[in-house]
Design a protein around this motif. Structure first.
Motif, PDB file in Angstrom:
ATOM      1  N   HIS A 274      28.641  19.763  38.130  1.00 15.12           N
ATOM      2  CA  HIS A 274      28.202  20.197  36.810  1.00 15.12           C
ATOM      3  C   HIS A 274      27.372  21.357  36.881  1.00 15.12           C
TER       4      HIS A 274
ATOM      5  N   ARG B 225      27.794  16.379  29.859  1.00 14.71           N
ATOM      6  CA  ARG B 225      27.583  17.366  31.085  1.00 14.71           C
ATOM      7  C   ARG B 225      28.973  17.834  31.159  1.00 14.71           C
TER       8      ARG B 225
ATOM      9  N   TYR C 132      31.790  19.375  33.652  1.00 16.47           N
ATOM     10  CA  TYR C 132      32.071  19.545  35.242  1.00 16.47           C
ATOM     11  C   TYR C 132      33.266  20.598  35.436  1.00 16.47           C
TER      12      TYR C 132
END
Length: 110
Positions: free
Chosen positions: A28, A71, A73
């Motif tokens: 991330h 998040r 990635y």
């Protein structure tokens, strides 16, 4: 030089090195910022350019705790891996050690 990002900077090379060092794991953005020591806006602009060049794919985290931000990635594509290795090899001098990024894999996705 392989086709891809138009501007090759030291930060771009550091991001590519971090993604290569992840050894096919997702990272991330925060982990990439921590690994490279660069700011969020700088890192995310580079990741955007890498995605446009098809060197990187990304996905949003679908398992987010309530109240916490999602998040995104990032992971190198097959083309991204070979192009990143080629670009890094071209940019490293024979006298400079090949600096490898250090990652805490507890900070990356599966």
């Amino acid at each position: 030089m392989p086709e891809g990002p138009v501007r090759v900077t030291g930060t771009l090379l550091a991001v590519l090195d971090a993604l290569l060092e992840a050894d096919n794991h997702e990272l991330h953005g925060w982990a990439i910022m921590k690994t490279t020591g660069k700011s969020g806006p700088t890192i995310y602009k580079i990741l955007e350019r890498l995605a446009e060049s098809k060197w990187v794919t990304f996905r949003w985290d679908t398992d987010t705790e309530p109240g916490k931000p999602r998040r995104r990635y990032y992971q190198l594509t097959g083309e991204g891996v070979s192009s990143a290795r080629q670009l890094l090899a071209q940019r490293r001098t024979k006298t400079a050690p090949a600096g490898r990024a250090r990652l805490a894999f507890g900070e990356c996705g599966a």
